[in-house]
Write a protein that holds these residues in place. Structure first.
Motif, PDB file in Angstrom:
ATOM      1  N   TRP A 178      21.243 108.016  75.555  1.00  0.00           N
ATOM      2  CA  TRP A 178      19.959 107.555  75.027  1.00  0.00           C
ATOM      3  C   TRP A 178      20.156 107.153  73.563  1.00  0.00           C
ATOM      4  O   TRP A 178      20.108 105.973  73.254  1.00  0.00           O
ATOM      5  CB  TRP A 178      18.864 108.607  75.144  1.00  0.00           C
ATOM      6  CG  TRP A 178      17.579 108.091  74.589  1.00  0.00           C
ATOM      7  CD1 TRP A 178      16.981 108.472  73.412  1.00  0.00           C
ATOM      8  CD2 TRP A 178      16.754 107.038  75.106  1.00  0.00           C
ATOM      9  NE1 TRP A 178      15.828 107.732  73.188  1.00  0.00           N
ATOM     10  CE2 TRP A 178      15.674 106.846  74.221  1.00  0.00           C
ATOM     11  CE3 TRP A 178      16.832 106.253  76.255  1.00  0.00           C
ATOM     12  CZ2 TRP A 178      14.677 105.882  74.432  1.00  0.00           C
ATOM     13  CZ3 TRP A 178      15.844 105.289  76.470  1.00  0.00           C
ATOM     14  CH2 TRP A 178      14.774 105.113  75.558  1.00  0.00           C
ATOM     15  N   TYR A 179      20.420 108.156  72.693  1.00  0.00           N
ATOM     16  CA  TYR A 179      20.789 107.807  71.318  1.00  0.00           C
ATOM     17  C   TYR A 179      22.294 107.511  71.337  1.00  0.00           C
ATOM     18  O   TYR A 179      23.034 108.104  72.107  1.00  0.00           O
ATOM     19  CB  TYR A 179      20.486 108.947  70.350  1.00  0.00           C
ATOM     20  CG  TYR A 179      19.022 109.343  70.278  1.00  0.00           C
ATOM     21  CD1 TYR A 179      18.626 110.649  70.551  1.00  0.00           C
ATOM     22  CD2 TYR A 179      18.040 108.415  69.964  1.00  0.00           C
ATOM     23  CE1 TYR A 179      17.293 111.030  70.508  1.00  0.00           C
ATOM     24  CE2 TYR A 179      16.702 108.769  69.913  1.00  0.00           C
ATOM     25  CZ  TYR A 179      16.336 110.081  70.189  1.00  0.00           C
ATOM     26  OH  TYR A 179      15.008 110.433  70.172  1.00  0.00           O
ATOM     27  N   TYR A 204      19.503 107.871  84.011  1.00  0.00           N
ATOM     28  CA  TYR A 204      19.981 108.747  82.933  1.00  0.00           C
ATOM     29  C   TYR A 204      20.066 110.183  83.452  1.00  0.00           C
ATOM     30  O   TYR A 204      21.040 110.891  83.231  1.00  0.00           O
ATOM     31  CB  TYR A 204      19.025 108.670  81.735  1.00  0.00           C
ATOM     32  CG  TYR A 204      19.279 109.711  80.681  1.00  0.00           C
ATOM     33  CD1 TYR A 204      18.709 110.973  80.770  1.00  0.00           C
ATOM     34  CD2 TYR A 204      20.100 109.458  79.600  1.00  0.00           C
ATOM     35  CE1 TYR A 204      18.949 111.952  79.829  1.00  0.00           C
ATOM     36  CE2 TYR A 204      20.363 110.419  78.647  1.00  0.00           C
ATOM     37  CZ  TYR A 204      19.777 111.665  78.774  1.00  0.00           C
ATOM     38  OH  TYR A 204      20.034 112.644  77.843  1.00  0.00           O
ATOM     39  N   TYR A 205      19.038 110.634  84.176  1.00  0.00           N
ATOM     40  CA  TYR A 205      19.043 112.011  84.714  1.00  0.00           C
ATOM     41  C   TYR A 205      20.153 112.186  85.746  1.00  0.00           C
ATOM     42  O   TYR A 205      20.896 113.162  85.726  1.00  0.00           O
ATOM     43  CB  TYR A 205      17.667 112.373  85.291  1.00  0.00           C
ATOM     44  CG  TYR A 205      16.790 113.091  84.283  1.00  0.00           C
ATOM     45  CD1 TYR A 205      16.117 112.392  83.298  1.00  0.00           C
ATOM     46  CD2 TYR A 205      16.680 114.475  84.292  1.00  0.00           C
ATOM     47  CE1 TYR A 205      15.352 113.045  82.339  1.00  0.00           C
ATOM     48  CE2 TYR A 205      15.906 115.146  83.350  1.00  0.00           C
ATOM     49  CZ  TYR A 205      15.245 114.421  82.370  1.00  0.00           C
ATOM     50  OH  TYR A 205      14.496 115.081  81.419  1.00  0.00           O
ATOM     51  N   GLU A 212      18.661 120.638  75.359  1.00  0.00           N
ATOM     52  CA  GLU A 212      17.931 119.372  75.406  1.00  0.00           C
ATOM     53  C   GLU A 212      18.834 118.252  75.890  1.00  0.00           C
ATOM     54  O   GLU A 212      20.009 118.220  75.541  1.00  0.00           O
ATOM     55  CB  GLU A 212      17.406 118.955  74.015  1.00  0.00           C
ATOM     56  CG  GLU A 212      16.243 119.746  73.477  1.00  0.00           C
ATOM     57  CD  GLU A 212      15.738 119.220  72.138  1.00  0.00           C
ATOM     58  OE1 GLU A 212      15.355 120.034  71.301  1.00  0.00           O
ATOM     59  OE2 GLU A 212      15.779 117.982  71.932  1.00  0.00           O
ATOM     60  N   PHE A 213      18.293 117.381  76.689  1.00  0.00           N
ATOM     61  CA  PHE A 213      18.770 116.031  76.959  1.00  0.00           C
ATOM     62  C   PHE A 213      17.581 115.280  77.534  1.00  0.00           C
ATOM     63  O   PHE A 213      16.670 115.887  78.115  1.00  0.00           O
ATOM     64  CB  PHE A 213      19.984 115.993  77.894  1.00  0.00           C
ATOM     65  CG  PHE A 213      19.786 116.538  79.290  1.00  0.00           C
ATOM     66  CD1 PHE A 213      20.157 117.852  79.601  1.00  0.00           C
ATOM     67  CD2 PHE A 213      19.224 115.767  80.304  1.00  0.00           C
ATOM     68  CE1 PHE A 213      19.988 118.359  80.889  1.00  0.00           C
ATOM     69  CE2 PHE A 213      19.056 116.270  81.582  1.00  0.00           C
ATOM     70  CZ  PHE A 213      19.443 117.557  81.897  1.00  0.00           C
ATOM     71  N   LYS A 261      16.063  98.525  81.927  1.00  0.00           N
ATOM     72  CA  LYS A 261      16.093  98.556  80.454  1.00  0.00           C
ATOM     73  C   LYS A 261      15.643  99.923  79.946  1.00  0.00           C
ATOM     74  O   LYS A 261      14.963 100.658  80.671  1.00  0.00           O
ATOM     75  CB  LYS A 261      15.139  97.499  79.902  1.00  0.00           C
ATOM     76  CG  LYS A 261      15.621  96.054  80.076  1.00  0.00           C
ATOM     77  CD  LYS A 261      14.902  95.146  79.060  1.00  0.00           C
ATOM     78  CE  LYS A 261      15.135  93.674  79.373  1.00  0.00           C
ATOM     79  NZ  LYS A 261      14.261  93.283  80.541  1.00  0.00           N
ATOM     80  N   LYS A 262      16.033 100.235  78.717  1.00  0.00           N
ATOM     81  CA  LYS A 262      15.535 101.486  78.113  1.00  0.00           C
ATOM     82  C   LYS A 262      13.997 101.455  78.095  1.00  0.00           C
ATOM     83  O   LYS A 262      13.413 100.390  77.961  1.00  0.00           O
ATOM     84  CB  LYS A 262      16.116 101.668  76.702  1.00  0.00           C
ATOM     85  CG  LYS A 262      17.576 102.119  76.735  1.00  0.00           C
ATOM     86  CD  LYS A 262      18.085 102.654  75.401  1.00  0.00           C
ATOM     87  CE  LYS A 262      19.470 103.271  75.555  1.00  0.00           C
ATOM     88  NZ  LYS A 262      20.062 103.807  74.310  1.00  0.00           N
ATOM     89  N   PHE A 263      13.382 102.599  78.263  1.00  0.00           N
ATOM     90  CA  PHE A 263      11.941 102.807  78.379  1.00  0.00           C
ATOM     91  C   PHE A 263      11.413 102.535  79.794  1.00  0.00           C
ATOM     92  O   PHE A 263      10.256 102.800  80.084  1.00  0.00           O
ATOM     93  CB  PHE A 263      11.133 101.997  77.350  1.00  0.00           C
ATOM     94  CG  PHE A 263      11.285 102.498  75.936  1.00  0.00           C
ATOM     95  CD1 PHE A 263      12.040 101.786  75.006  1.00  0.00           C
ATOM     96  CD2 PHE A 263      10.700 103.690  75.539  1.00  0.00           C
ATOM     97  CE1 PHE A 263      12.211 102.258  73.695  1.00  0.00           C
ATOM     98  CE2 PHE A 263      10.849 104.155  74.228  1.00  0.00           C
ATOM     99  CZ  PHE A 263      11.619 103.431  73.313  1.00  0.00           C
ATOM    100  N   THR A 264      12.264 101.977  80.682  1.00  0.00           N
ATOM    101  CA  THR A 264      11.791 101.852  82.065  1.00  0.00           C
ATOM    102  C   THR A 264      11.966 103.198  82.766  1.00  0.00           C
ATOM    103  O   THR A 264      12.812 104.012  82.376  1.00  0.00           O
ATOM    104  CB  THR A 264      12.609 100.805  82.864  1.00  0.00           C
ATOM    105  OG1 THR A 264      13.984 101.236  82.872  1.00  0.00           O
ATOM    106  CG2 THR A 264      12.510  99.422  82.246  1.00  0.00           C
ATOM    107  N   GLU A 265      11.199 103.390  83.841  1.00  0.00           N
ATOM    108  CA  GLU A 265      11.365 104.617  84.636  1.00  0.00           C
ATOM    109  C   GLU A 265      12.728 104.628  85.317  1.00  0.00           C
ATOM    110  O   GLU A 265      13.348 105.678  85.474  1.00  0.00           O
ATOM    111  CB  GLU A 265      10.248 104.730  85.669  1.00  0.00           C
ATOM    112  CG  GLU A 265       8.890 105.070  85.070  1.00  0.00           C
ATOM    113  CD  GLU A 265       7.908 105.563  86.122  1.00  0.00           C
ATOM    114  OE1 GLU A 265       6.751 105.137  86.078  1.00  0.00           O
ATOM    115  OE2 GLU A 265       8.336 106.341  87.003  1.00  0.00           O
ATOM    116  N   GLU A 266      13.204 103.441  85.669  1.00  0.00           N
ATOM    117  CA  GLU A 266      14.508 103.388  86.344  1.00  0.00           C
ATOM    118  C   GLU A 266      15.616 103.864  85.418  1.00  0.00           C
ATOM    119  O   GLU A 266      16.531 104.584  85.838  1.00  0.00           O
ATOM    120  CB  GLU A 266      14.815 101.955  86.827  1.00  0.00           C
ATOM    121  CG  GLU A 266      13.977 101.501  88.003  1.00  0.00           C
ATOM    122  CD  GLU A 266      12.693 100.806  87.557  1.00  0.00           C
ATOM    123  OE1 GLU A 266      12.023 100.221  88.409  1.00  0.00           O
ATOM    124  OE2 GLU A 266      12.351 100.872  86.351  1.00  0.00           O
TER     125      GLU A 266
END
Ligand code: GCU
Length: 618
Positions: free
Chosen positions: A499-500, A550-551, A525-526, A540-545
């Motif tokens: 993410w970062y 990421y999880y 945390e993650f 894209k980042k901020f999408t639910e996908e």
């Protein structure tokens, strides 16, 4: 004398240097820990208020002497005085002021106060009953951040710290019939506060938890606790306060299990050491058995509901009741569901959040971040069966070299530990979150770890550490290299690879970790932001996908970490933060929740729930 001590301790926190000599030294003058079972008067409701941006109503701020016509706590009927005419006039009147609901933060109560950060005066008028030789106390469950308390125009006490309770005696100041309670609440933070000015959560200024008037006999049980020892015996202590505190017989009854008696010492303290009771059902998330406990002494009696369990570490394992357990968790801020939360954690609000954790995510653990949450949440965690990580907001950075700031941190810890040490759910006290390594910082945290062990040797100590990326033999590894690690029972790290930073999601499962092989490790945390409903836009980042993937990838990384004993991904629900101002995706919300602010489940919620179902089945 005691009242003056309360005042003194608060004053010491704010100025006088000098570290606490002992845990006992940090014990607040009054605790009233079992007050839910006492005769109390809940002062929740509409309180009138008056903004005081320039703190004109307060004395001793940089030598400022409040003009009496601005002192909001004065016990005056301003309207009646104005009706008489004359030369005097007033520039306040809380009898006719606007009102808002207490408990709750003013930022949610009034649009014009949404980003107000400063001093507000509150007033609550109430009737009290005759004391007949008894005593009365005001118990504030939390006021964010500084509180100046007056009753009928008389200063009763002050407190600093936005998330822990404080108790002030009002026996002498209380009057039969009508009382005027005035509370100045200053939400502002600075370099010497805990936390300091910048955090990743919202302001929430105000009287954010209930205020109760508590009636007691002249000699009363101020505090009592019991816990299970590794050898199966039950140990505990009780504190009597008052003229008849010394050499008193004390009885404790654990319904259906055991009774015991003891005698208080000269200071009113009694200790219990009860033989291992036959038939004890130990508390655990799968069977959160609570026992009704009654303490009686000197004609006073209080009740509590307590679960008995042991918690320990062995090598890289965390042992609950002697058995290894994996902490299937999630992080949580104290913020109820809804588009305009007031940090007013009622029982139904807490139950709604914990229900999603326990039954939605199949979790057995929750990180209550970054500060002590409401007592109602802790008692529900006991009842519902959720293990708890508790922390005080030594977050990112504090004034490490300032002895007065250390004493504040130690006092906050003491308030949190005395409040929650009878809660079976609480298994870990954390001494910090994401604080960059330095010698003063490590000294500060070490003192906090020692303080925790002195106050409560029955639980584990941890801290959410930062990781370090480094090359080892040309290979990119994520390492824990923190001198504080030696002071902790459980290591915990916050990691945001994917993410970062520049890691791709595909790289996550293969990330190499360099961690102590013989210590339990938690991913404290993650997480990744996702705007609920934002989908089908190419991962894209901020999408639910993106959050979902990421999880998946981070959990695959976790599966490859041999010492991993638990996790608390960031975070259950989107929460408000002044640091998150992307106009499309954030609008003042940190969107790393697996739920939206109104409780809508994002895709990734299912990924974690399935993962935990699998873990639980093993
Ligand atoms: C940090 C921090 C959290 C914050 C989170 C984030 O790790 O501990 O308080 O909200 O990262 O960036 O979302």
């Amino acid at each position: 004398m005691k009242k003056f001590l309360t005042f003194l301790i608060a004053a010491a926190c704010w100025g006088a240097a000098g570290i606490a000599a002992s845990a006992e030294d940090l014990r607040p003058a009054f605790l009233l820990t079992a007050s839910p079972s006492r005769d109390t008067q809940d002062l929740s409701g509409q309180w009138t208020y008056s903004k005081d941006l320039y703190r004109t109503g307060l004395n001793d701020i940089n030598g400022w002497v409040a003009k009496s016509r601005m002192q909001r706590y004065r016990d005056l009927d301003v309207a009646a005085l104005e009706a008489q005419g004359g030369t005097d006039f007033f520039e306040f009147d809380l009898d006719r002021g606007p009102a808002m609901a207490v408990p709750g933060a003013w930022n949610a109560a009034r649009p014009e106060l949404r980003y107000y950060d400063g001093l507000v005066w509150f007033q609550r008028k109430f009737q009290s009953k005759p004391l007949n030789g008894g005593r009365a106390f005001l118990r504030f469950e939390a006021v964010n951040y500084r509180a100046y308390v007056y009753l009928n125009g008389k200063e009763i006490g002050r407190h600093e710290g936005g998330f822990t309770p404080f108790v002030l005696e009002v026996t002498d100041a209380l009057r039969e019939g009508g009382n005027r309670l005035s509370v100045g609440v200053d939400s502002s933070h600075d370099a010497q506060t805990i936390p300091t000015v910048i955090t990743d959560w919202d302001l929430y200024g105000g009287i954010t938890r209930p205020v109760r008037l508590v009636y007691t006999p002249a000699t009363f049980i101020d505090d009592a606790t019991l816990s299970l020892k590794p050898d199966g015996r039950i140990a505990g202590e009780l504190r009597l306060q008052g003229p008849q505190a010394a050499r008193q017989n004390v009885n404790v009854t654990i319904a259906g299990l055991a009774t015991a008696s003891a005698v208080t010492d000269a200071g009113g303290r009694a200790v219990f050491d009860i033989a291992a009771p036959a038939g004890l059902q130990r508390w655990s998330p799968d069977s959160p058995r609570l026992y009704d406990v009654r303490y009686a002494a000197a004609g006073d009696a209080v009740r509590d509901r307590i679960g008995f369990r042991t918690i320990a570490v062995k090598g890289r394992q965390i042992l609950l009741n002697g058995k290894p357990i994996f902490l299937r968790g999630i992080s949580l801020h104290e913020e109820e569901f809804g588009p305009n939360p007031a940090r007013n954690m009622t029982e139904p609000a807490a139950r709604a959040l914990l229900h999603e954790i326990k039954h939605g995510l199949n979790a057995n653990y929750v990180r209550l971040s970054h500060y002590p949450h409401s007592e109602v949440t802790l008692r529900l965690a006991d009842e519902m069966g959720l293990l708890v990580w508790s922390e005080i907001p030594v977050y990112w950075s504090v004034d490490w070299d300032n002895p007065a700031v250390l004493r504040k941190a130690l006092a906050m810890q003491a308030e949190a530990i005395y409040r929650d040490r009878s809660r079976a759910s609480v298994v870990m006290w954390s001494v910090g979150n994401e604080t960059p390594v330095s010698a003063p910082r490590t000294r500060f945290h070490s003192a906090m770890a020692d303080n925790v062990r002195a106050l409560d040797p029955t639980r584990l100590v941890s801290a959410a550490l930062l990781v370090e990326r480094r090359k080892v033999n040309g290979e990119d590894v994520t390492a824990i290299d923190d001198p504080l690690a030696g002071k902790l029972d459980v290591l915990a790290v916050n990691t945001y690879a994917g993410w970062y930073g520049s890691d791709t999601l595909d790289a996550l499962p293969g990330l190499k970790w360099q961690v102590p092989p013989d210590r339990p490790l938690i991913l404290s945390e993650f997480g990744a932001d996702a705007l609920a409903g934002y989908r089908n836009d190419g991962n894209k980042k901020f999408t639910e996908e993106y959050q979902t993937e990421y999880y998946r990838k981070t959990l695959a990384m976790a599966d490859a970490m041999p010492t991993l004993a638990g996790m608390s991904p960031w975070i259950l629900k989107d929460f408000q933060s002044p640091r998150r101002e992307h106009p499309v995706f954030q609008n003042g919300w940190n969107r790393k929740g697996l739920l939206s602010e109104t409780g809508v489940r994002k895709q990734a919620f299912g990924v974690l729930a399935d993962y935990y179902r699998g873990k639980a089945a093993k």
